[in-house]
Design an enzyme around this catalytic site. Sequence first.
Site, PDB file in Angstrom:
ATOM      1  N   ASN A  83       0.870  -1.064   0.133  1.00  0.00           N
ATOM      2  CA  ASN A  83       0.089  -0.060   0.091  1.00  0.00           C
ATOM      3  C   ASN A  83       0.814   1.232   0.009  1.00  0.00           C
ATOM      4  O   ASN A  83       1.592   1.556   1.222  1.00  0.00           O
ATOM      5  CB  ASN A  83      -0.879   0.046   1.460  1.00  0.00           C
ATOM      6  CG  ASN A  83      -1.673   1.376   1.423  1.00  0.00           C
ATOM      7  OD1 ASN A  83      -1.726   1.878   0.467  1.00  0.00           O
ATOM      8  ND2 ASN A  83      -2.264   1.587   2.497  1.00  0.00           N
TER       9      ASN A  83
ATOM     10  N   LYS B 157       0.199   4.301  -0.567  1.00  0.00           N
ATOM     11  CA  LYS B 157      -0.603   5.403   0.176  1.00  0.00           C
ATOM     12  C   LYS B 157      -0.446   6.513  -0.937  1.00  0.00           C
ATOM     13  O   LYS B 157      -0.063   6.412  -2.017  1.00  0.00           O
ATOM     14  CB  LYS B 157       0.057   5.671   1.638  1.00  0.00           C
ATOM     15  CG  LYS B 157      -0.259   4.352   2.490  1.00  0.00           C
ATOM     16  CD  LYS B 157       0.002   4.630   3.982  1.00  0.00           C
ATOM     17  CE  LYS B 157      -0.115   3.239   4.668  1.00  0.00           C
ATOM     18  NZ  LYS B 157      -0.340   3.333   6.245  1.00  0.00           N
TER      19      LYS B 157
ATOM     20  N   HIS C  79      -9.965   1.476   4.990  1.00  0.00           N
ATOM     21  CA  HIS C  79      -8.550   1.491   5.592  1.00  0.00           C
ATOM     22  C   HIS C  79      -8.777   2.586   6.836  1.00  0.00           C
ATOM     23  O   HIS C  79      -9.290   3.364   6.702  1.00  0.00           O
ATOM     24  CB  HIS C  79      -7.418   2.197   4.777  1.00  0.00           C
ATOM     25  CG  HIS C  79      -6.112   1.970   5.167  1.00  0.00           C
ATOM     26  ND1 HIS C  79      -5.485   2.894   6.164  1.00  0.00           N
ATOM     27  CD2 HIS C  79      -5.108   1.120   5.054  1.00  0.00           C
ATOM     28  CE1 HIS C  79      -4.228   2.519   6.591  1.00  0.00           C
ATOM     29  NE2 HIS C  79      -4.001   1.513   5.939  1.00  0.00           N
TER      30      HIS C  79
ATOM     31  N   GLU D  77      -6.939   4.843   7.991  1.00  0.00           N
ATOM     32  CA  GLU D  77      -6.732   6.212   7.648  1.00  0.00           C
ATOM     33  C   GLU D  77      -8.063   6.887   7.065  1.00  0.00           C
ATOM     34  O   GLU D  77      -8.331   8.127   7.217  1.00  0.00           O
ATOM     35  CB  GLU D  77      -5.702   6.393   6.735  1.00  0.00           C
ATOM     36  CG  GLU D  77      -4.379   6.334   7.676  1.00  0.00           C
ATOM     37  CD  GLU D  77      -3.259   5.519   6.755  1.00  0.00           C
ATOM     38  OE1 GLU D  77      -3.192   5.380   5.371  1.00  0.00           O
ATOM     39  OE2 GLU D  77      -2.154   4.973   7.447  1.00  0.00           O
TER      40      GLU D  77
ATOM     41  N   GLU E 188      -5.626  -4.933  10.742  1.00  0.00           N
ATOM     42  CA  GLU E 188      -4.618  -3.921  11.019  1.00  0.00           C
ATOM     43  C   GLU E 188      -4.813  -3.242  12.199  1.00  0.00           C
ATOM     44  O   GLU E 188      -5.629  -2.420  12.180  1.00  0.00           O
ATOM     45  CB  GLU E 188      -4.666  -2.866   9.676  1.00  0.00           C
ATOM     46  CG  GLU E 188      -4.268  -3.472   8.258  1.00  0.00           C
ATOM     47  CD  GLU E 188      -3.909  -2.512   7.614  1.00  0.00           C
ATOM     48  OE1 GLU E 188      -2.544  -2.535   7.258  1.00  0.00           O
ATOM     49  OE2 GLU E 188      -4.494  -1.469   7.268  1.00  0.00           O
TER      50      GLU E 188
ATOM     51  N   GLY F 157       2.257   2.010  11.024  1.00  0.00           N
ATOM     52  CA  GLY F 157       3.422   3.174  10.941  1.00  0.00           C
ATOM     53  C   GLY F 157       4.076   3.359  12.153  1.00  0.00           C
ATOM     54  O   GLY F 157       4.834   4.473  12.266  1.00  0.00           O
TER      55      GLY F 157
ATOM     56  N   SER G 246       2.812  -2.022  10.528  1.00  0.00           N
ATOM     57  CA  SER G 246       4.487  -2.087  10.878  1.00  0.00           C
ATOM     58  C   SER G 246       5.350  -3.327  10.208  1.00  0.00           C
ATOM     59  O   SER G 246       6.329  -3.708  10.842  1.00  0.00           O
ATOM     60  CB  SER G 246       4.653  -1.978  12.167  1.00  0.00           C
ATOM     61  OG  SER G 246       4.451  -0.612  12.698  1.00  0.00           O
TER      62      SER G 246
HETATM   63  P1  PGA Z   1       2.624   0.387   7.710  1.00  0.00           P
HETATM   64  O1  PGA Z   1       1.049   0.618   6.857  1.00  0.00           O
HETATM   65  O2  PGA Z   1       3.106  -1.077   7.092  1.00  0.00           O
HETATM   66  O3  PGA Z   1       3.405   1.446   7.408  1.00  0.00           O
HETATM   67  O4  PGA Z   1       2.410   0.168   9.388  1.00  0.00           O
HETATM   68  C1  PGA Z   1       0.475  -0.715   7.003  1.00  0.00           C
HETATM   69  C2  PGA Z   1      -1.106   0.013   6.322  1.00  0.00           C
HETATM   70  O5  PGA Z   1      -1.431   1.037   6.753  1.00  0.00           O
HETATM   71  O6  PGA Z   1      -1.606  -0.744   5.495  1.00  0.00           O
END
Ligand code: PGA
Length: 237
Positions: free
Chosen positions: A7, A9, A87, A89, A154, A160, A196
């Site tokens: 992803n 982003k 997601h 976010e 997740e 992150g 992460s």
């Molecule tokens: P990350 O993000 O690997 O940076 O923790 C995962 C995600 O948001 O799908």
Amino acid sequence: MKLIISNLKMNLTLEEIKSYIQQLNEIKCQRNKLIVCPSYPYLSYFNGKNYSLGSQNVASEKMGAFTGEVSIEQLTSLGIHYVIIGHSERRTHLKEDSDLIRKKLSLCFDYDVIPILCIGENLEEKEKRTEVLKSQIDSALQGLKLKDIILAYEPVWSIGTGFIPTREEIKNTLDWMKKYMKSHYSIECKVVYGGSVNPRNIESLNQIEEIDGYLIGGASLKIEELKRIIEVLEVEK
Ligand code: PGA
């Protein structure tokens, strides 16, 4: 076979994505399935044969006067058959709620696109996570005629941050999710872990049999890190 979903982003400029694609096209991914999810404008630049493409989002309406949105039909016309839905976010920053998520899922099923539905608890909810996950699954899926779907577990507190749940916690949560989908929705669905994931923890995560794959954000932005993760997963166990 593990799913490796990157992803990207809202990252990378056109120059950066061109060099990313060049290096990505060289990566060997034979035992596993790689799905790359870049920003919309870059989707048609990806031309490799060793991966599939996914979208990070889709409009909840079918077509028409929705400035700035991208429809499911536009995505399928580009050959895209995976879409990340819900997601955290988008749930947090763009206030996506379960009604919107359900509409998007319904469109995916209508167009034979496989949704990657993201669910996960925040830090305060950690101890009652199955309750939270159950409510997120049910509110997203209620009343829909299900087809192929991938669930992405997740934990919001892990995205992150560099923190991940223990192996035991991931194992139990994924096991619970699979059993829940089977008993309540009569489907065997793949469940991936996200939050992460990086080249330093992939070997340890890879020992959890319940994990059908990974949704990778930050580490997938650096092609060398993504490559390293794939290399670990390509090794026969
Ligand atoms: P990350 O993000 O690997 O940076 O923790 C995962 C995600 O948001 O799908």
